[in-house]
Scaffold this motif. Structure first.
Motif, mmCIF file in Angstrom:
data_model
loop_
_atom_site.group_PDB
_atom_site.id
_atom_site.type_symbol
_atom_site.label_atom_id
_atom_site.label_comp_id
_atom_site.label_asym_id
_atom_site.label_seq_id
_atom_site.Cartn_x
_atom_site.Cartn_y
_atom_site.Cartn_z
ATOM 1 N N MET A 1 2.387 10.119 -1.324
ATOM 2 C CA MET A 1 2.295 9.243 -2.467
ATOM 3 C C MET A 1 0.834 9.197 -2.927
ATOM 4 N N GLU A 2 0.610 9.357 -4.209
ATOM 5 C CA GLU A 2 -0.739 9.369 -4.761
ATOM 6 C C GLU A 2 -1.068 8.031 -5.417
ATOM 7 N N PHE A 3 -2.288 7.582 -5.191
ATOM 8 C CA PHE A 3 -2.776 6.348 -5.794
ATOM 9 C C PHE A 3 -4.127 6.646 -6.425
ATOM 10 N N ARG A 7 -6.189 -0.931 -6.229
ATOM 11 C CA ARG A 7 -5.252 -1.863 -6.892
ATOM 12 C C ARG A 7 -3.833 -1.293 -6.910
ATOM 13 N N GLU A 8 -3.711 0.000 -7.124
ATOM 14 C CA GLU A 8 -2.400 0.654 -7.081
ATOM 15 C C GLU A 8 -1.883 0.763 -5.649
ATOM 16 N N PHE A 9 -2.800 0.965 -4.708
ATOM 17 C CA PHE A 9 -2.434 1.154 -3.306
ATOM 18 C C PHE A 9 -1.955 -0.148 -2.649
ATOM 19 N N TRP A 10 -2.561 -1.265 -3.008
ATOM 20 C CA TRP A 10 -2.293 -2.533 -2.336
ATOM 21 C C TRP A 10 -0.809 -2.898 -2.256
ATOM 22 N N PRO A 11 -0.015 -2.840 -3.320
ATOM 23 C CA PRO A 11 1.408 -3.179 -3.183
ATOM 24 C C PRO A 11 2.135 -2.289 -2.174
ATOM 25 N N PHE A 12 1.830 -0.994 -2.182
ATOM 26 C CA PHE A 12 2.410 -0.089 -1.191
ATOM 27 C C PHE A 12 2.042 -0.548 0.214
#
Length: 112
Positions: A1-3, A7-12
């Motif tokens: 999975m690419e981030f 900020r995009e990574f945090w929910p994951f």
């Protein structure tokens, strides 16, 4: 999975730590990081620093393999995972991480 950003990574990262027991094992491991840093500073025994990754990652990975049932995010995103661990640690000890997990779960449910 690419981030593209933390900020995009945090929910994951949050969803990879959905179980309270997983978060608590991480908190124990991160607490040992601080304890070992303090002990090293007071005793001058620099070899104690070698225990930091062994204890912190050991407890965290145990929780992923045996409690959460997933692969640690560290394997694919080591820097953001380290940042996420400290972020999660402070939310956990302040009693806010459970609400953050629910917020992220709701966010993902709305996207579906």
């Amino acid at each position: 999975m690419e981030f593209r950003s933390y900020r995009e990574f945090w929910p994951f990262y949050v969803l990879q730590h959905s179980k309270l027991a997983t978060r608590l094992w991480h908190a124990v491991g991160t607490s040992f990081v601080f304890l070992l840093l303090i002990l090293t500073g007071f005793t001058g025994k620099w070899w104690l620093l070698l225990l930091i990754p062994v204890i912190a990652y050991g407890l965290a990975w145990f929780s992923h393999f045996f409690i959460e049932g997933n692969k640690p995010a560290t394997f694919g995103h080591p820097v953001w995972s380290l940042r996420g661990d400290f972020h999660m640690y402070f939310l956990t000890i302040s009693g806010q991480m459970g609400a953050e997990v629910e917020r992220v779960k709701k966010l993902y449910a709305e996207k579906k």
